[in-house]
Design a protein around this motif. Sequence first.
Motif: not given
Length: 348
Positions: A114-135
């Motif tokens: 959904y961020l539509e970043m270029a495949p080579s634009s790596h940055f592993g310090g991006h923080a998000v929150v998980l608050f649910g799941f659908d098994e």
Amino acid sequence: MEYIIEDFTPSGGKHCITNALKQVFDYYDHPLSEAMLFGLGSGLAFTYINLANSPMISGRTKPIEFEEKLAERLTIKAKCRKPKNYENCLVKTIKLIQQNHPVLIYVDMPFMKYLEMAPSSHFGGHAVVLFGFDEEKRLFYVSDRDNSDYPIHTPRGEIASDYHLVSYQEIEQARSSSFRPFPAKNKYFEFDFSTYTERLTTSIIAAIKDTCESMLNPPAKLLGINGIVKFSQEILKWQHFSQDKLKIAGITNYFQISQDGGTGGGIFRKMYGEFLLEVDAILPNKGIAELAAGFIHLGDQWDILAADLWYLGETGDSKMLQPLSKQISEMATTERTLLQQLKLMIDS
């Protein structure tokens, strides 16, 4: 089976980690603004990073280091988990959500489609929150910093969703990524707010002193005010880049400075100014509001530089480098003066 934490409210914000933390703090009934969280964690910094694809600047302290300082100053128990095996990571994540604990995780941005970043634009310090799941559908509910009333700009357009449904496969790729900089490597935080103490005055003073010290007396030439001076010198060397690399450097560093890249504008200097405005109300008679205005104005100057870097990214015009170097050098002098004045105020 589908499970969503009912009392968790996704919200948008200026910067990924402060917005993620703001949501977690709100959920546990200890609301603080993004600016206050940023300042209390001594978030303001500067680093010039030489990477093969493009040199990159950063205006905040390292992921994890920031969160741990913030937790220490508010006496929160915050544990950064780093499971080597993703399956264990997944099982633990599901369990925490079922126990009604939102999970703050780190992801490598290009793998979040959904961020539509270029495949080579790596940055592993991006923080998000998980608050649910659908098994059954194998989807996670993800809160990023965009929201229906808080649109953000990505490299390919605008997004504004209260939450994103992201496949288990995407999340696994994003969480287990080892790409630099700041490899995600399955890191996530567990929080315990039972020991929380809002010692704002003491914590603020400690945080500001820490920021002033790290910026004015950094341990390396690539860091702090030294790093900004280094940037002013290194940008002149960009004239030796191929035009493609020069364009990449321009666009990369535009996003490192601009609010579009999640800095709150002005490579985090505006957020620090907003923090100092809040501090002025807590530490009266210090005259900090004037310095807050100084940091916000400095952020405006960085945004002017960001616009120039965007143009550099479009044109590859190396003639821009000399005036850009001068701009950066002048901003280093301005920021040094502001920090010296702030240190004197806090010490008095």
